[in-house]
Design an enzyme around this catalytic site. Structure first.
Site, mmCIF file in Angstrom:
data_model
loop_
_atom_site.group_PDB
_atom_site.id
_atom_site.type_symbol
_atom_site.label_atom_id
_atom_site.label_comp_id
_atom_site.label_asym_id
_atom_site.label_seq_id
_atom_site.Cartn_x
_atom_site.Cartn_y
_atom_site.Cartn_z
ATOM 1 N N GLU A 82 72.858 -95.657 31.497
ATOM 2 C CA GLU A 82 72.306 -96.634 32.245
ATOM 3 C C GLU A 82 72.697 -98.309 31.810
ATOM 4 O OE1 GLU A 82 68.414 -95.496 31.601
ATOM 5 O OE2 GLU A 82 68.400 -94.018 33.221
ATOM 6 N N GLU A 113 75.391 -77.609 17.078
ATOM 7 C CA GLU A 113 74.597 -78.360 16.502
ATOM 8 C C GLU A 113 74.788 -78.180 14.920
ATOM 9 O OE1 GLU A 113 69.973 -77.292 15.844
ATOM 10 O OE2 GLU A 113 70.651 -77.772 17.950
#
Length: 271
Positions: A82, A113
């Site tokens: 953004e 992960e």
């Protein structure tokens, strides 16, 4: 046995959820959500310390990286994505990385992960250096991908921070600036996409917004460097110029088209 309390895994304060009416479920979830902003407020000194330390690095050409897995990784990518449209920054100044790569944005990648070495490999692909800042995001504070990246980055002279919902966790201990936000048990036990994820989103909003303001990407309270990528944003930019320069809407629109950004138009007319 861990030497810290895994708040994120503690039992929900509510039980027999399957027997509740929808209105009950929503009211209880909302009750829990109201605790999040107050928990974030307690972490403001740490968030402030991060932004203050990051600004001079960023102004010297450093970048901001986020790393995370699952929900935490997606939130970092969301925040980074953004920045270009909102503040007109190049795409390579704030970068979000997720364990498992871009395909993990939409679909979980098994065991991605669990590799403590992979984050640094991912960062090295971006030629990471000691002017950069690395923020690791992990609700549990135990994610090997995140901890491994933070440890290596700190050893390499980067500014590091860790956003976690378990105080005293390995991530909090590994980062130079721990941002610990204990929001309490999740409504659905262990579902950290809920309160924990919300707290992370709030913290990330603060970090990137405060950074952009401090480096001059906001004037007054306006996004004067936003990308004019759709009609809504063109209209917003036009109205900014009407407000600040006293032009007609038509003239303001022409100026915006001519100069390509609110900031450039303001600079021209205020010479």
């Amino acid at each position: 046995m861990s030497d810290f309390d895994k708040i994120t895994e503690s039992p929900s304060l509510y039980d027999h959820l399957e027997g509740m009416e929808v209105s009950e479920l929503l009211n209880f979830i909302n009750d829990e959500d109201q605790k999040v902003a107050l928990a974030v407020r307690e972490s403001l000194p740490s968030i402030s310390a991060l932004v203050e330390a990051m600004v001079p690095r960023f102004l010297s050409g450093g970048r901001l990286f986020y790393i995370g897995a699952g929900t935490s990784g997606r939130l970092g990518i969301l925040d980074a994505s953004e920045i270009p449209p909102t503040y007109g920054m190049p795409h390579d100044r704030v970068i979000g990385l997720i364990a498992g790569g871009d395909r993990a944005i939409r679909k979980a990648v098994e065991h991605a992960e669990d590799d403590p070495e992979q984050a640094w490999k991912d960062l090295e692909a971006h030629s990471i250096n000691d002017l950069d800042t690395l923020v690791g995001i992990a609700a549990s504070g135990t994610t090997p991908y995140v901890i491994g990246g933070i440890r290596k980055a700190r050893e390499s002279g980067l500014l590091t921070a860790g956003i976690t919902n378990n105080p005293g966790s390995p991530l909090a201990r590994a980062a130079e600036i721990p941002i610990e936000i204990p929001v309490g048990p999740e409504f659905v036990t262990g579902s950290t996409r809920m309160k924990s994820g919300t707290s992370q989103k709030l913290a990330l909003n603060m970090i990137s917004t405060a950074l952009m303001i401090r480096i001059g990407r906001v004037s007054g309270n306006k996004m004067v460097h936003m990308q004019l990528s759709n009609n809504k944003l063109i209209d917003r930019g036009t109205r900014y110029l009407v407000e600040h320069l006293g032009l007609s809407y038509e003239k303001a629109g022409e100026a915006l088209t001519q100069f390509g950004s609110v900031q450039k138009a303001l600079e021209h007319f205020k010479k």
